[in-house]
Motif scaffolding. Structure first.
Motif, PDB file in Angstrom:
ATOM      1  N   ARG A 102      51.166  49.321  33.611  1.00  0.00           N
ATOM      2  CA  ARG A 102      52.465  49.989  33.679  1.00  0.00           C
ATOM      3  C   ARG A 102      53.619  48.981  33.814  1.00  0.00           C
ATOM      4  NH1 ARG A 102      51.430  53.493  37.576  1.00  0.00           N
ATOM      5  NH2 ARG A 102      52.238  52.221  39.280  1.00  0.00           N
ATOM      6  N   ASN A 103      53.367  47.885  34.458  1.00  0.00           N
ATOM      7  CA  ASN A 103      54.432  46.888  34.677  1.00  0.00           C
ATOM      8  C   ASN A 103      54.450  45.782  33.629  1.00  0.00           C
ATOM      9  OD1 ASN A 103      55.922  47.462  37.357  1.00  0.00           O
ATOM     10  ND2 ASN A 103      53.764  47.815  37.878  1.00  0.00           N
ATOM     11  N   GLY A 104      53.638  45.965  32.580  1.00  0.00           N
ATOM     12  CA  GLY A 104      53.745  45.036  31.445  1.00  0.00           C
ATOM     13  C   GLY A 104      52.893  43.796  31.546  1.00  0.00           C
ATOM     14  N   CYS A 105      51.723  43.864  32.189  1.00  0.00           N
ATOM     15  CA  CYS A 105      50.832  42.705  32.278  1.00  0.00           C
ATOM     16  C   CYS A 105      50.415  42.249  30.876  1.00  0.00           C
ATOM     17  CB  CYS A 105      49.600  43.065  33.105  1.00  0.00           C
ATOM     18  SG  CYS A 105      48.407  41.727  33.270  1.00  0.00           S
ATOM     19  N   ASP A 106      50.567  40.951  30.602  1.00  0.00           N
ATOM     20  CA  ASP A 106      50.218  40.387  29.299  1.00  0.00           C
ATOM     21  C   ASP A 106      48.761  39.945  29.233  1.00  0.00           C
ATOM     22  OD1 ASP A 106      52.815  40.708  28.291  1.00  0.00           O
ATOM     23  OD2 ASP A 106      53.466  38.794  29.174  1.00  0.00           O
ATOM     24  N   GLN A 107      48.280  39.360  30.302  1.00  0.00           N
ATOM     25  CA  GLN A 107      46.904  38.889  30.346  1.00  0.00           C
ATOM     26  C   GLN A 107      46.468  38.661  31.790  1.00  0.00           C
ATOM     27  OE1 GLN A 107      46.381  34.709  28.910  1.00  0.00           O
ATOM     28  NE2 GLN A 107      48.541  34.880  28.310  1.00  0.00           N
ATOM     29  N   LEU A 108      45.176  38.634  32.013  1.00  0.00           N
ATOM     30  CA  LEU A 108      44.600  38.436  33.339  1.00  0.00           C
ATOM     31  C   LEU A 108      43.540  37.341  33.261  1.00  0.00           C
ATOM     32  CD1 LEU A 108      44.356  39.420  36.312  1.00  0.00           C
ATOM     33  CD2 LEU A 108      42.534  40.975  35.505  1.00  0.00           C
ATOM     34  N   ILE A 109      43.690  36.333  34.125  1.00  0.00           N
ATOM     35  CA  ILE A 109      42.748  35.217  34.184  1.00  0.00           C
ATOM     36  C   ILE A 109      42.035  35.273  35.531  1.00  0.00           C
ATOM     37  CG2 ILE A 109      42.534  32.695  34.245  1.00  0.00           C
ATOM     38  CD1 ILE A 109      44.998  32.562  32.464  1.00  0.00           C
ATOM     39  N   ARG A 110      40.697  35.187  35.513  1.00  0.00           N
ATOM     40  CA  ARG A 110      39.924  35.239  36.755  1.00  0.00           C
ATOM     41  C   ARG A 110      38.992  34.039  36.875  1.00  0.00           C
ATOM     42  NH1 ARG A 110      36.566  40.537  36.733  1.00  0.00           N
ATOM     43  NH2 ARG A 110      36.577  40.121  34.461  1.00  0.00           N
ATOM     44  N   ALA A 111      38.737  33.670  38.130  1.00  0.00           N
ATOM     45  CA  ALA A 111      37.775  32.600  38.406  1.00  0.00           C
ATOM     46  C   ALA A 111      37.128  32.890  39.754  1.00  0.00           C
ATOM     47  CB  ALA A 111      38.457  31.242  38.437  1.00  0.00           C
ATOM     48  N   THR A 112      35.821  32.609  39.866  1.00  0.00           N
ATOM     49  CA  THR A 112      35.085  32.825  41.113  1.00  0.00           C
ATOM     50  C   THR A 112      34.642  31.484  41.700  1.00  0.00           C
ATOM     51  OG1 THR A 112      34.270  35.017  40.508  1.00  0.00           O
ATOM     52  CG2 THR A 112      32.984  33.810  42.127  1.00  0.00           C
ATOM     53  N   TYR A 113      34.773  31.357  43.019  1.00  0.00           N
ATOM     54  CA  TYR A 113      34.317  30.178  43.753  1.00  0.00           C
ATOM     55  C   TYR A 113      33.390  30.653  44.874  1.00  0.00           C
ATOM     56  CZ  TYR A 113      37.996  27.416  41.470  1.00  0.00           C
ATOM     57  OH  TYR A 113      38.784  26.777  40.548  1.00  0.00           O
ATOM     58  N   SER A 114      32.412  29.837  45.239  1.00  0.00           N
ATOM     59  CA  SER A 114      31.475  30.230  46.297  1.00  0.00           C
ATOM     60  C   SER A 114      31.169  29.053  47.219  1.00  0.00           C
ATOM     61  CB  SER A 114      30.182  30.783  45.702  1.00  0.00           C
ATOM     62  OG  SER A 114      29.525  29.774  44.948  1.00  0.00           O
ATOM     63  N   ARG A 115      30.826  29.397  48.463  1.00  0.00           N
ATOM     64  CA  ARG A 115      30.449  28.376  49.454  1.00  0.00           C
ATOM     65  C   ARG A 115      29.709  29.062  50.600  1.00  0.00           C
ATOM     66  NH1 ARG A 115      32.735  26.655  54.347  1.00  0.00           N
ATOM     67  NH2 ARG A 115      32.128  24.506  54.916  1.00  0.00           N
ATOM     68  N   ASP A 116      28.507  28.602  50.888  1.00  0.00           N
ATOM     69  CA  ASP A 116      27.723  29.054  52.042  1.00  0.00           C
ATOM     70  C   ASP A 116      27.635  30.576  52.152  1.00  0.00           C
ATOM     71  OD1 ASP A 116      27.364  26.383  52.669  1.00  0.00           O
ATOM     72  OD2 ASP A 116      28.988  26.350  54.148  1.00  0.00           O
ATOM     73  N   GLY A 117      27.295  31.240  51.072  1.00  0.00           N
ATOM     74  CA  GLY A 117      27.096  32.683  51.111  1.00  0.00           C
ATOM     75  C   GLY A 117      28.370  33.506  51.051  1.00  0.00           C
ATOM     76  N   VAL A 118      29.526  32.871  50.850  1.00  0.00           N
ATOM     77  CA  VAL A 118      30.804  33.569  50.712  1.00  0.00           C
ATOM     78  C   VAL A 118      31.345  33.305  49.312  1.00  0.00           C
ATOM     79  CG1 VAL A 118      33.193  33.751  51.513  1.00  0.00           C
ATOM     80  CG2 VAL A 118      31.345  33.425  53.172  1.00  0.00           C
ATOM     81  N   ALA A 119      31.799  34.343  48.628  1.00  0.00           N
ATOM     82  CA  ALA A 119      32.352  34.199  47.279  1.00  0.00           C
ATOM     83  C   ALA A 119      33.750  34.799  47.221  1.00  0.00           C
ATOM     84  CB  ALA A 119      31.444  34.854  46.246  1.00  0.00           C
ATOM     85  N   VAL A 120      34.598  34.204  46.384  1.00  0.00           N
ATOM     86  CA  VAL A 120      35.987  34.664  46.211  1.00  0.00           C
ATOM     87  C   VAL A 120      36.296  34.697  44.724  1.00  0.00           C
ATOM     88  CG1 VAL A 120      38.415  34.245  46.735  1.00  0.00           C
ATOM     89  CG2 VAL A 120      36.655  33.533  48.377  1.00  0.00           C
ATOM     90  N   THR A 121      36.843  35.807  44.261  1.00  0.00           N
ATOM     91  CA  THR A 121      37.362  35.894  42.895  1.00  0.00           C
ATOM     92  C   THR A 121      38.875  36.004  42.969  1.00  0.00           C
ATOM     93  OG1 THR A 121      35.399  36.927  41.956  1.00  0.00           O
ATOM     94  CG2 THR A 121      37.457  37.247  40.771  1.00  0.00           C
ATOM     95  N   VAL A 122      39.555  35.127  42.231  1.00  0.00           N
ATOM     96  CA  VAL A 122      41.026  35.145  42.162  1.00  0.00           C
ATOM     97  C   VAL A 122      41.420  35.552  40.755  1.00  0.00           C
ATOM     98  CG1 VAL A 122      43.157  33.821  42.396  1.00  0.00           C
ATOM     99  CG2 VAL A 122      41.225  33.332  43.894  1.00  0.00           C
TER     100      VAL A 122
END
Length: 282
Positions: free
Chosen positions: A159-179
């Motif tokens: 709705r707000n005009g997003c052109d594209q979305l880039i994602r990356a996942t990082y992990s360490r000691d059983g914890v993961a983060v996707t940005v």
């Protein structure tokens, strides 16, 4: 009878007793005249000596030591150093233009000309923050922004005009983060998308990172914007355990990745501002 020149004389019938008072007065008058003559002569002598000394000083070129050097003591034109052939420095009265603001380049797509790539935002194979090393896992880039989201976030981005979305996942000691970095045309669009955000960016698994933060598992999520970029994160355990407020490792990992993403966006603006400034001065 006479006693020589200037002595008293008596005529017939006169008393032969000298007028001692008159003689004393004459002697005193002579003494005073002699004294004044001696004093006057001393003054004249002193004046004559002073005149001689003054004449000697002037003739020697000394002059008054407190009055500075006399004209005869100054160097003549032929003794002065020649004028330098070097041109005198000149200074512009126009103030230099202020340096470009990095924010200007990342706030509008018309000025933001650097290529948008996954490696541009998430370079290398790991992220080191202090003594913590987060390994980079799978990445993704899509122009269908809603495809990389969960819940209502996809609708908000579209709705707000997003052109594209880039994602990356990082992990360490059983914890993961996707940005996820959502790209918009203007700063205002990115801000509004964050204000209206619901749901979350979809976690990205693969490359040794198991599925996480799916199927109703409670995870930590964030939403921020900088310039024309909105960035979202989802952080959780890779074994599917729910995240609580006491799980500091999850919060620390999420903060490391979102802070890194912010700096990458800001660096994008600084790089373009620096290039513009160099071109203007070169």
């Amino acid at each position: 009878m006479s006693f020589g020149h200037g002595g008293p004389s008596w005529g017939p019938g006169e008393s032969r007793t000298p007028d001692w008072a008159a003689l004393a007065e004459q002697s005193a008058a002579k003494s005073r005249r002699r004294k004044w003559l001696l004093i006057g002569g001393g003054v004249l002598a002193t004046a004559a000596v002073a005149a001689i000394v003054a004449t000697a000083v002037v003739s020697a070129g000394g002059g008054d030591p407190e009055a500075g050097p006399s004209a005869s003591a100054l160097p003549g034109p032929e003794d002065l150093p020649p004028e330098s052939a070097e041109p005198a420095p000149s200074f512009s009265s126009v103030a230099p233009a202020p340096p470009p603001d990095p924010m200007d380049f990342i706030s509008d797509e018309k000025k933001d000309k650097l290529p948008i790539t996954v490696d541009g935002f998430f370079p290398g194979k790991k992220l080191t923050s202090g003594d913590r090393v987060h390994l980079k896992g799978p990445t993704d880039r899509t122009t269908r922004c809603a495809a990389g989201t969960q819940g209502a976030l996809g609708t908000v981005l579209t709705r707000n005009g997003c052109d594209q979305l880039i994602r990356a996942t990082y992990s360490r000691d059983g914890v993961a983060v996707t940005v996820g970095v959502a790209v918009f045309g203007t700063e205002a669009q990115a801000k509004k998308a964050v204000e209206e955000s619901e749901g979350q960016v979809a976690s990205l698994s693969g490359g040794g990172v198991p599925t996480f933060c799916r199927a109703g598992v409670i995870c930590r999520r964030t939403a921020n914007s900088y310039g024309r970029y909105a960035y979202f994160s989802v952080s959780g355990f890779t074994d599917g355990v729910n995240v609580t407020k006491d799980d500091k490792d999850v919060f620390t990992a999420g903060d490391d990745l979102t802070n890194f993403t912010f700096h990458q966006i800001r660096s994008r603006g600084e790089t373009q501002a620096s290039a513009t400034a160099s071109a203007a001065t070169g």
